[in-house]
Design a protein around this motif. Structure first.
Motif, PDB file in Angstrom:
ATOM      1  N   ALA A  22       0.766  -1.134  -0.080  1.00  0.00           N
ATOM      2  CA  ALA A  22      -0.014   0.100  -0.009  1.00  0.00           C
ATOM      3  C   ALA A  22       0.697   1.150  -0.018  1.00  0.00           C
ATOM      4  CB  ALA A  22      -0.812   0.151   1.139  1.00  0.00           C
ATOM      5  N   ARG A  23       2.204   1.156   0.473  1.00  0.00           N
ATOM      6  CA  ARG A  23       3.001   2.429   0.647  1.00  0.00           C
ATOM      7  C   ARG A  23       3.716   2.303  -0.846  1.00  0.00           C
ATOM      8  NH1 ARG A  23       6.196   2.785   6.086  1.00  0.00           N
ATOM      9  NH2 ARG A  23       6.567   4.790   4.916  1.00  0.00           N
ATOM     10  N   ALA A  24       3.570   1.495  -1.549  1.00  0.00           N
ATOM     11  CA  ALA A  24       4.444   1.467  -2.832  1.00  0.00           C
ATOM     12  C   ALA A  24       5.981   1.497  -2.820  1.00  0.00           C
ATOM     13  CB  ALA A  24       3.947   2.500  -3.750  1.00  0.00           C
ATOM     14  N   LEU A  25       6.309   0.953  -1.762  1.00  0.00           N
ATOM     15  CA  LEU A  25       7.944   0.938  -1.340  1.00  0.00           C
ATOM     16  C   LEU A  25       8.500  -0.121  -1.874  1.00  0.00           C
ATOM     17  CD1 LEU A  25       8.185   2.760   2.029  1.00  0.00           C
ATOM     18  CD2 LEU A  25       8.869   3.505  -0.148  1.00  0.00           C
ATOM     19  N   GLY A  26       7.747  -1.508  -1.556  1.00  0.00           N
ATOM     20  CA  GLY A  26       8.437  -2.698  -1.778  1.00  0.00           C
ATOM     21  C   GLY A  26       9.653  -2.862  -0.880  1.00  0.00           C
ATOM     22  N   TRP A  27      10.289  -3.945  -1.070  1.00  0.00           N
ATOM     23  CA  TRP A  27      11.414  -4.320  -0.289  1.00  0.00           C
ATOM     24  C   TRP A  27      12.910  -3.230  -0.745  1.00  0.00           C
ATOM     25  CZ3 TRP A  27      16.307  -5.633  -2.460  1.00  0.00           C
ATOM     26  CH2 TRP A  27      15.948  -6.367  -3.860  1.00  0.00           C
ATOM     27  N   THR A  28      12.661  -2.746  -2.005  1.00  0.00           N
ATOM     28  CA  THR A  28      13.830  -2.180  -2.652  1.00  0.00           C
ATOM     29  C   THR A  28      13.799  -0.665  -1.997  1.00  0.00           C
ATOM     30  OG1 THR A  28      12.523  -1.510  -4.485  1.00  0.00           O
ATOM     31  CG2 THR A  28      13.989  -3.335  -4.620  1.00  0.00           C
ATOM     32  N   GLY A  29      12.564   0.084  -1.910  1.00  0.00           N
ATOM     33  CA  GLY A  29      12.435   1.187  -1.243  1.00  0.00           C
ATOM     34  C   GLY A  29      12.833   1.371   0.329  1.00  0.00           C
ATOM     35  N   ARG A  30      12.285   0.229   0.900  1.00  0.00           N
ATOM     36  CA  ARG A  30      12.700   0.320   2.110  1.00  0.00           C
ATOM     37  C   ARG A  30      14.234   0.031   2.455  1.00  0.00           C
ATOM     38  NH1 ARG A  30       7.683  -1.502   1.917  1.00  0.00           N
ATOM     39  NH2 ARG A  30       6.092  -1.285   3.588  1.00  0.00           N
ATOM     40  N   VAL A  31      15.065  -0.625   1.686  1.00  0.00           N
ATOM     41  CA  VAL A  31      16.390  -1.069   1.777  1.00  0.00           C
ATOM     42  C   VAL A  31      17.032   0.407   1.513  1.00  0.00           C
ATOM     43  CG1 VAL A  31      18.264  -2.085   0.726  1.00  0.00           C
ATOM     44  CG2 VAL A  31      16.451  -3.639   1.374  1.00  0.00           C
ATOM     45  N   TYR A 178       7.009  -7.031   2.919  1.00  0.00           N
ATOM     46  CA  TYR A 178       8.021  -6.276   2.274  1.00  0.00           C
ATOM     47  C   TYR A 178       8.901  -5.995   3.088  1.00  0.00           C
ATOM     48  CZ  TYR A 178       5.840  -6.653  -2.437  1.00  0.00           C
ATOM     49  OH  TYR A 178       5.519  -7.084  -3.738  1.00  0.00           O
ATOM     50  N   GLY A 179       8.654  -5.527   4.253  1.00  0.00           N
ATOM     51  CA  GLY A 179       9.445  -4.997   5.386  1.00  0.00           C
ATOM     52  C   GLY A 179      10.206  -6.253   5.832  1.00  0.00           C
ATOM     53  N   LEU A 180       9.806  -7.483   6.001  1.00  0.00           N
ATOM     54  CA  LEU A 180      10.585  -8.531   6.359  1.00  0.00           C
ATOM     55  C   LEU A 180      11.662  -9.061   5.494  1.00  0.00           C
ATOM     56  CD1 LEU A 180       7.839 -10.937   7.536  1.00  0.00           C
ATOM     57  CD2 LEU A 180       9.556 -10.065   8.839  1.00  0.00           C
TER      58      LEU A 180
END
Length: 200
Positions: A22-31, A178-180
Motif C-alpha cells: 500500500a505504501r508502494a515501497l516494496g523491499w527495494t524502497g525500504r532498503v 516487504y518489510g521482512l
C-alpha cells in the motif's frame, strides 16, 4: 578525489517493484531508505511481470548498460531479484542455475559487483519447488562469492508473511511482508557489499 556516485540496477519480476504494498515501497524502497550513501545514489528497478530467469537473462545487460555510468566516474552495482516464475513455467532447476550463472559471469566480466535476492514463498503447492530453486540459486552465488539472500527459508512459515498473503488474497505480500524481505536483505551483507558501515 570526490566519492563516486553509486548506481544500482535491480533486475527482476514484479516483486521487485513492491506489487501489493500500500505504501508502494516494496523491499527495494525500504532498503534504500535504510542505506546511508556518501552522496545521493541512483537506484533503478527494472522489472517485468511474470518473467522467468531465462527471460531476465536475455534482457538485463542491455537495460542496465543504458543506466550505468563510466566505470571511472560511477560505482555501478547489479541486484538480481529472482522471482518464482521459473517454477510456474516448468523450467528445470538445471536451467535456472545456468541462467543465474550466466548473468553473474557476465557481470563479473563487466566488473559490475552483483548481489542476489532469492525467491520468497508463494503458494503452498509450490513450496518444495521454490525451496529447491532457492537452494540452487544460493549454490550458484556461493561458488562465485556473490552475496545471496535466502528469503524462502525464513519466511516459509513466518506468521506475518503468511498473514500478509492471506490478507491480500494473492501471492504478493503487503507492507509487513516487504518489510521482512527488506530486513533480510539489510542483514545479509548489503552494507558490506556496498562498502558502507552497518546501519543498526
Amino acid at each position: 578525489m570526490q566519492e563516486r556516485q553509486v548506481r544500482i540496477c535491480v533486475v527482476g519480476d514484479e516483486l521487485a517493484t513492491g506489487v501489493g504494498d500500500a505504501r508502494a515501497l516494496g523491499w527495494t524502497g525500504r532498503v534504500v531508505a535504510r542505506t546511508s550513501f556518501g552522496r545521493p545514489a541512483m537506484m533503478f528497478t527494472l522489472a517485468i511481470p511474470g518473467e522467468t530467469s531465462t527471460q531476465l537473462g536475455a534482457r538485463w545487460e542491455a537495460e542496465t548498460a543504458a543506466r550505468f555510468g563510466p566505470e571511472h566516474e560511477v560505482d555501478n552495482r547489479l541486484v538480481v531479484a529472482l522471482g518464482r516464475h521459473d517454477v510456474a513455467a516448468g523450467l528445470s532447476v538445471a536451467r535456472s542455475r545456468l541462467n543465474l550463472a550466466n548473468i553473474l559471469d557476465v557481470a563479473e566480466a563487466n566488473r559490475t559487483p552483483a548481489f542476489v535476492v532469492g525467491p520468497p514463498p508463494g503458494t503452498p503447492d509450490q513450496g518444495d519447488r521454490i525451496a529447491e530453486l532457492s537452494d540452487a540459486f544460493a549454490d550458484v552465488a556461493s561458488r562465485r562469492r556473490v552475496p545471496y539472500v535466502d528469503t524462502y527459508t525464513p519466511l516459509a512459515s513466518h506468521e506475518q508473511w503468511l498473514a500478509d498473503l492471506a490478507q491480500n488474497g494473492t501471492t504478493y505480500p503487503g507492507q509487513a511482508g516487504y518489510g521482512l524481505m527488506a530486513w533480510l536483505v539489510l542483514h545479509t551483507g548489503w552494507h558490506s557489499w556496498l562498502g558502507l558501515p552497518q546501519d543498526d
